[in-house]
Design an enzyme around this catalytic site. Structure first.
Site, short mmCIF file in Angstrom:
data_model
loop_
_atom_site.label_atom_id
_atom_site.label_comp_id
_atom_site.label_asym_id
_atom_site.label_seq_id
_atom_site.Cartn_x
_atom_site.Cartn_y
_atom_site.Cartn_z
N ASP A 57 -17.34 -29.75 -19.00
CA ASP A 57 -17.13 -29.99 -17.58
C ASP A 57 -17.90 -28.95 -16.78
O ASP A 57 -17.79 -27.75 -17.03
CB ASP A 57 -15.62 -29.89 -17.29
CG ASP A 57 -15.28 -30.10 -15.84
OD1 ASP A 57 -16.19 -30.34 -15.04
OD2 ASP A 57 -14.09 -30.02 -15.51
N ARG A 110 -12.74 -19.14 -17.57
CA ARG A 110 -13.61 -19.34 -16.42
C ARG A 110 -14.01 -17.96 -15.89
O ARG A 110 -13.33 -17.37 -15.05
CB ARG A 110 -12.92 -20.20 -15.36
CG ARG A 110 -12.66 -21.62 -15.89
CD ARG A 110 -12.08 -22.55 -14.86
NE ARG A 110 -11.82 -23.86 -15.45
CZ ARG A 110 -11.12 -24.83 -14.85
NH1 ARG A 110 -10.63 -24.63 -13.64
NH2 ARG A 110 -10.94 -25.99 -15.46
N GLN A 125 -3.94 -25.82 -19.15
CA GLN A 125 -3.49 -27.03 -18.48
C GLN A 125 -3.25 -28.14 -19.49
O GLN A 125 -3.69 -28.07 -20.63
CB GLN A 125 -4.50 -27.48 -17.41
CG GLN A 125 -5.86 -27.89 -17.93
CD GLN A 125 -6.84 -28.20 -16.80
OE1 GLN A 125 -6.81 -27.57 -15.74
NE2 GLN A 125 -7.71 -29.17 -17.01
N ASP A 237 -6.61 -34.37 -5.40
CA ASP A 237 -5.83 -33.22 -5.84
C ASP A 237 -4.39 -33.41 -5.43
O ASP A 237 -4.09 -33.78 -4.28
CB ASP A 237 -6.36 -31.93 -5.21
CG ASP A 237 -7.70 -31.49 -5.77
OD1 ASP A 237 -8.08 -31.98 -6.86
OD2 ASP A 237 -8.38 -30.67 -5.12
N GLU A 250 -2.19 -26.26 -5.19
CA GLU A 250 -2.69 -27.33 -6.04
C GLU A 250 -2.14 -27.22 -7.45
O GLU A 250 -2.18 -26.15 -8.06
CB GLU A 250 -4.22 -27.30 -6.09
CG GLU A 250 -4.81 -28.40 -6.95
CD GLU A 250 -6.30 -28.22 -7.20
OE1 GLU A 250 -6.78 -28.69 -8.25
OE2 GLU A 250 -6.98 -27.59 -6.36
N SER A 253 -5.71 -31.78 -10.53
CA SER A 253 -6.91 -32.50 -10.09
C SER A 253 -7.05 -33.71 -11.00
O SER A 253 -6.98 -33.58 -12.23
CB SER A 253 -8.14 -31.60 -10.19
OG SER A 253 -9.31 -32.33 -9.91
#
Length: 336
Positions: A57, A110, A125, A237, A250, A253
């Site tokens: 991704d 990340r 997640q 979202d 949030e 997504s």
């Protein structure tokens, strides 16, 4: 640059050990709910992918993946950013049927993430993906799926509060308000995107902000979104109002994924035509891969929301800069 702000009146109502037990309860309860609601099967998932496959991704198309060379094969591998494209391929490879799907525990690094109350360099997640039933590639199906996920979250929250009544009782609302990014721009034309979200979600505490990735009428984008997994017209979202931090929060997504026409259009808009040569993209463009819907639901994010925590480091173990550690220590916030 990191920015950590702990509300003055905040204090954790659960100890570290109680928090760990509560996190496990949330994970077990929510995934059981999600499996049943969306007809999902848990599968194993990769931590890294070959860079040459195009399966990783690209998020906003600027984040650098953590990569390394494999001695035995001589090829480059990348730690996943998410499994958005891998999941769709897995549904095809594992011969899933329409109306059914998969979920998995996704862990990622990340490295370019800014550190604050909601963000760390470690991502955990629940990644899920399902094949769309015949004739249901439409916004109504997207909204039905969003409502099912919200109901799973609310059911989990209610059971959690029965077990831990001392947690502040600010349960998420089941009533979802749907708004597009263009509508947000028209409602709050002088505000930046994130401020638009907070203003809207404060009045509509459970909201699904739709159509993310394309340019708005102003010529700007509400937020970045890679061009090769979500259909920018059929995504969004899931955002809740966070009472502890006083902001839009949030949790997920998600969206209906690109078909051949949407991928063709979005690759051109994003200046990413070179990706057409990747195996995954060719399989979307030639119709080999099924039409799917999917997303990621933040495990730490959901735990943080339901446990009324002020910092994501209270529900996940990660690495933090000195400024963050000092701010949390001063406020009496214990990072895992």
């Amino acid at each position: 640059m990191s920015k950590t702000v702990i509300p003055q009146s905040y204090h954790a109502v659960l100890s570290v050990l109680e928090t760990e037990k509560a996190i496990q309860f949330i994970k077990n309860t929510f995934t059981a709910n999600l499996e049943q609601a969306l007809q999902l099967t848990r599968v194993s998932a990769p931590l890294f992918l070959e860079a040459s496959t195009g399966l990783n991704d690209d998020l906003n198309n600027v984040e650098r993946p953590v990569s390394f060379d494999i001695k035995e094969t001589g090829k480059e591998a990348q730690v996943v950013h998410s499994l958005a494209k891998w999941k769709r391929y897995a549904l095809y490879a594992y011969h899933f049927k329409p109306g059914y799907g998969l979920w998995t525990d996704m862990n990622a690094i990340r490295r370019d993430e800014e550190l604050d109350n909601l963000h760390s360099i470690y991502v955990d997640q629940w990644d899920w993906e399902a094949i769309i039933p015949e004739g249901r590639r439409e916004v109504s199906f997207l909204k039905e799926t969003v409502q099912k996920i919200v109901d799973c979250i609310c059911d989990t929250a209610e059971k959690l509060h029965q077990l831990y009544p001392m947690i502040p009782a600010s349960l998420p609302s089941r009533a979802v308000s749907y708004v597009t990014t263009q509508e947000l721009e028209e409602l709050y034309p002088t505000q930046p995107p994130k401020e638009r979200e907070s203003l809207y979600v404060k009045e509509h505490p459970t909201a699904f902000i739709m159509q993310i990735g394309d340019k708005l009428k102003s010529g700007s984008r509400h937020d970045g979104r890679a061009p090769d997994y979500d259909d920018w017209k059929l995504n969004g979202d899931l955002v809740f109002w966070n009472e502890v931090l006083g902001c839009a929060f949030e949790v997920s997504s998600m969206g209906i994924r690109v078909d051949a026409a949407a991928m063709d259009e979005q690759l051109k808009k994003a200046g990413c035509d070179y990706r057409r040569e990747f195996p995954f993209h060719q399989q979307v463009l030639d119709g080999t891969l099924p039409l799917t819907i999917g997303g990621g639901i933040g495990q730490s994010r959901l735990s943080m929301l339901l446990l009324a925590k002020a910092h994501i480091g209270e529900v996940q173990a990660s690495l933090w800069d000195e400024q963050t550690k000092a701010a949390c220590k001063k406020a009496g916030v214990q990072l895992l």
